[in-house]
Design a protein around this motif. Sequence first.
Motif, short mmCIF file in Angstrom:
data_model
loop_
_atom_site.label_atom_id
_atom_site.label_comp_id
_atom_site.label_asym_id
_atom_site.label_seq_id
_atom_site.Cartn_x
_atom_site.Cartn_y
_atom_site.Cartn_z
N PRO A 1 0.82 -1.21 0.00
CA PRO A 1 0.00 0.00 0.00
C PRO A 1 0.85 1.26 0.00
O PRO A 1 1.93 1.29 0.56
CB PRO A 1 -0.78 -0.10 1.31
CG PRO A 1 0.10 -0.88 2.20
CD PRO A 1 0.80 -1.87 1.30
N SER A 2 0.33 2.29 -0.64
CA SER A 2 0.93 3.62 -0.51
C SER A 2 0.25 4.27 0.68
O SER A 2 -0.75 3.79 1.18
CB SER A 2 0.69 4.43 -1.78
OG SER A 2 -0.69 4.58 -1.98
N SER A 3 0.79 5.36 1.16
CA SER A 3 0.20 6.01 2.33
C SER A 3 -1.27 6.35 2.15
O SER A 3 -2.05 6.15 3.06
CB SER A 3 1.01 7.25 2.69
OG SER A 3 2.29 6.85 3.10
N PRO A 4 -1.73 6.86 0.98
CA PRO A 4 -3.15 7.17 0.86
C PRO A 4 -4.03 5.94 1.02
O PRO A 4 -5.17 6.06 1.44
CB PRO A 4 -3.27 7.74 -0.56
CG PRO A 4 -1.92 8.29 -0.85
CD PRO A 4 -0.96 7.35 -0.16
N ALA A 5 -3.52 4.75 0.72
CA ALA A 5 -4.33 3.55 0.87
C ALA A 5 -4.54 3.18 2.32
O ALA A 5 -5.39 2.35 2.63
CB ALA A 5 -3.66 2.38 0.14
N MET A 6 -3.80 3.78 3.22
CA MET A 6 -3.93 3.45 4.64
C MET A 6 -5.24 3.95 5.21
O MET A 6 -5.63 3.55 6.28
CB MET A 6 -2.77 4.04 5.44
CG MET A 6 -1.46 3.35 5.21
SD MET A 6 -1.50 1.59 5.58
CE MET A 6 -1.88 1.61 7.31
N GLY A 7 -5.93 4.81 4.54
CA GLY A 7 -7.20 5.28 5.08
C GLY A 7 -7.42 6.74 4.78
O GLY A 7 -6.90 7.27 3.81
N THR A 8 -8.17 7.40 5.64
CA THR A 8 -8.57 8.76 5.35
C THR A 8 -7.74 9.79 6.10
O THR A 8 -8.02 10.96 6.01
CB THR A 8 -10.05 8.96 5.72
OG1 THR A 8 -10.21 8.65 7.10
CG2 THR A 8 -10.93 8.07 4.89
N SER A 9 -6.75 9.38 6.85
CA SER A 9 -5.92 10.32 7.60
C SER A 9 -4.48 10.21 7.14
O SER A 9 -3.96 9.12 6.97
CB SER A 9 -5.97 10.02 9.10
OG SER A 9 -7.28 10.15 9.58
N SER A 10 -3.86 11.34 6.92
CA SER A 10 -2.44 11.36 6.60
C SER A 10 -1.88 12.71 6.99
O SER A 10 -2.62 13.64 7.29
CB SER A 10 -2.20 11.08 5.12
OG SER A 10 -2.77 12.10 4.34
N SER A 11 -0.58 12.81 6.97
CA SER A 11 0.02 14.08 7.33
C SER A 11 -0.05 15.03 6.14
O SER A 11 -0.08 14.61 5.00
CB SER A 11 1.47 13.86 7.77
OG SER A 11 2.21 13.32 6.72
N PRO A 12 -0.08 16.34 6.40
CA PRO A 12 -0.26 17.30 5.32
C PRO A 12 0.87 17.30 4.30
O PRO A 12 0.65 17.59 3.14
CB PRO A 12 -0.36 18.64 6.04
CG PRO A 12 0.14 18.42 7.41
CD PRO A 12 0.03 16.96 7.70
N ASN A 13 2.07 16.93 4.69
CA ASN A 13 3.19 16.94 3.74
C ASN A 13 3.41 15.57 3.10
O ASN A 13 4.41 15.35 2.45
CB ASN A 13 4.48 17.43 4.41
CG ASN A 13 4.90 16.54 5.56
OD1 ASN A 13 4.29 15.51 5.81
ND2 ASN A 13 5.96 16.91 6.23
N GLY A 14 2.48 14.66 3.29
CA GLY A 14 2.57 13.34 2.66
C GLY A 14 3.56 12.41 3.31
O GLY A 14 4.01 11.46 2.69
N SER A 15 3.95 12.66 4.56
CA SER A 15 4.97 11.83 5.20
C SER A 15 4.39 10.62 5.93
O SER A 15 5.12 9.90 6.59
CB SER A 15 5.79 12.68 6.18
OG SER A 15 4.97 13.13 7.24
N ALA A 16 3.08 10.39 5.83
CA ALA A 16 2.49 9.22 6.48
C ALA A 16 3.15 7.96 5.92
O ALA A 16 3.52 7.90 4.76
CB ALA A 16 0.99 9.19 6.27
#
Length: 119
Positions: free
Chosen positions: A27-42
Motif C-alpha cells: 500500500p501507498s500512504s493514501p491507501a492506509m485510510g482517510t488520515s495522513s500528514s499534510p506533507n505526505g509523510s504518512a
Amino acid sequence: MICSLGQKGAASSRPSPAGEERRSPPPSSPAMGTSSSPNGSAQAIRSCSLRTTIAFCNEKIEIYVAKDLIPSHQHLDEGEYVDVKAYTMEELKEMIFTGKIEDSKTIAALLAYESKYLK
C-alpha cells in the motif's frame, strides 16, 4: 495505530479462481485510510504476515502499522461507521483476555505490535 488492510490497496496474497496465489502491490500512504500528514509523510510499515486458515486455504494477509497520521475527514460509504478510540496496550490485552476482542487477525496484529515496537 494498527491497520489490517482490506481489498482497497491492500498488500496481500489472494488465491485466484484457479487456486494460484497472486501478490498485490504494497500500500501507498493514501491507501492506509482517510488520515495522513499534510506533507505526505504518512507511512505504512509492514509489521507481519499471517495465514488465516493454513489447513483450509492459502490466504495470506499483511499487517501494517500506520505512522505520522493526523485526524481528517472520514470518507465512508452510506451506512458505514468507524469509531476511533485510543487504548493502552494493557487495556487492549485485557480486552483480548476477557473476550471483548476475539478476531484472530486483530489479536495477532496487536501482539506483533507490542513485540516489535513496545519492547
